[in-house]
Design an enzyme around this catalytic site. Sequence first.
Site, short mmCIF file in Angstrom:
data_model
loop_
_atom_site.label_atom_id
_atom_site.label_comp_id
_atom_site.label_asym_id
_atom_site.label_seq_id
_atom_site.Cartn_x
_atom_site.Cartn_y
_atom_site.Cartn_z
N ARG A 166 50.49 -42.69 -21.46
CA ARG A 166 51.54 -42.32 -21.50
C ARG A 166 52.90 -43.23 -21.48
O ARG A 166 53.80 -43.42 -22.79
CB ARG A 166 51.99 -40.87 -20.74
CG ARG A 166 50.54 -39.78 -21.23
CD ARG A 166 51.39 -38.74 -20.92
NE ARG A 166 52.09 -38.41 -21.79
CZ ARG A 166 53.86 -38.06 -21.38
NH1 ARG A 166 54.26 -38.29 -20.37
NH2 ARG A 166 54.67 -36.96 -22.25
N GLY A 200 53.56 -27.07 -28.02
CA GLY A 200 54.22 -28.36 -27.68
C GLY A 200 56.11 -27.60 -27.28
O GLY A 200 57.15 -28.43 -27.33
N CYS A 248 44.35 -56.59 -17.30
CA CYS A 248 44.78 -57.64 -17.38
C CYS A 248 44.92 -57.35 -19.10
O CYS A 248 44.82 -57.86 -19.91
CB CYS A 248 43.62 -58.64 -17.99
SG CYS A 248 43.88 -59.69 -18.39
N GLU A 249 46.68 -56.26 -19.45
CA GLU A 249 47.24 -56.50 -20.37
C GLU A 249 48.72 -55.86 -18.78
O GLU A 249 48.27 -55.87 -18.08
CB GLU A 249 47.16 -55.42 -21.37
CG GLU A 249 45.30 -55.03 -21.55
CD GLU A 249 45.82 -56.33 -22.50
OE1 GLU A 249 46.73 -56.60 -22.86
OE2 GLU A 249 44.62 -56.99 -23.38
N PRO A 253 50.21 -23.02 -25.32
CA PRO A 253 50.65 -23.92 -24.44
C PRO A 253 49.26 -25.03 -23.87
O PRO A 253 49.03 -24.50 -22.91
CB PRO A 253 50.93 -23.25 -23.63
CG PRO A 253 50.32 -22.03 -23.02
CD PRO A 253 49.47 -21.91 -25.13
#
Length: 404
Positions: free
Chosen positions: A302, A222, A332-333, A264
């Site tokens: 992301r 994290g 197509c979004e 990590p």
Amino acid sequence: MSSFLSNEQLRNIAAEYGTPLYVYNADRITEQFQQLKQAFNSEKVSFFYACKALTNVSILKHIKSIGCKVDCSSINEAKLAVHAGFPSSDILYTSNGIAFDEIEEAVSLGININIDSLSNLEKFGKKYGHNYPVGIRLRPNIMAGGNLKISTGHDTSKFGIPIEQLSDIVRIMQQYQIHIAGLHVHTGSEIKDVAVFMKVTDVFFDLVPHFPELQFLDLGGGFKVPYQDQEEGTDIQALAKEILAFEEKIEQTYQRSFQVWFEPGKFLVSEAGYLLTSVNVLKETTATTFAGVNSGFNHLIRPMFYEAYHRIRNISNEKGEIKNYTITGNICETDTFAWERPMHEIREGDLLVFDNAGAYGFEMASNFNSRYRPAEVLVKEGKSYLIRKREVFEDLLRNLVEPF
């Protein structure tokens, strides 16, 4: 040699391999790992690369070559690690909501295992008793992370055994004489505040007396990586100082010594990665100017999934006038990468590079809209190597069964 690839290098790589294309710089991965090793400088601290960030086997082999171990979130990741040459002692597998037969397969590989449910802990005890050391993943009820979707330690998280069920853990351990070798807590991703990690050490400190055979304390991963220019990452030097002080405190208090493990993932590979795209079309409207590239959330999800920021640079027109553009994909979004982003003037055919694309980029890619996943290239000591071919139409048909 710089640990960041130059625009000229990226342009040459795009010319050789085409776009869209993921590019990873092995030297940057090495530099990040060395930063961790030098900061902690202790044989009592081990690092396991959280390979869910990027599992390409060539990346895993490079991780192994620099002396880093590997953390896996599924049995298939563990088998990839074995394939890449990691010894079983250097592979950590942390289960989450899985069927017990996956844990059985992990045992057959002889790897380190963390269990995250009372149910599977009891099944493990019944089958293996004291014969196979195992770790347990705990949920400490600590809110942390840069986004709720990447926060894993809070009191409504699915991850880990809730800390308030400690008596049940101890009961199962004693009933089946399970060798609890480690405690594991991962509170989330994008954690900048060192104090969050130290909250976890406070939890560990209080738990040690309950587990007489403990060997390792695993704080997960994290570490924050700066995605925007003004951001700062986790202060690794400050964290190392605090962790080493914790080790000294726990040894003095309990006369027991433990390995401290970290996992990590993004920290090692994020800044090493680039997504190269080409501009298909410019579309001017009264609201904005759209620059549509030959990619989408089928390649880099992301920004849409986490509302994550990625620097986007025009490396074909570095001296062009600064203008605002909305960068979008070709599926197509709604796949908007950035709204009204100031950039050097964009022309059709220009190369746009997405920085910090090494973690959870290709790894979360899909064939949505039946589009191909991109190729991957690894740059090591200035030389580029193809490490995954670009998909072709036959790949879309592979494994399909046509009964009629």
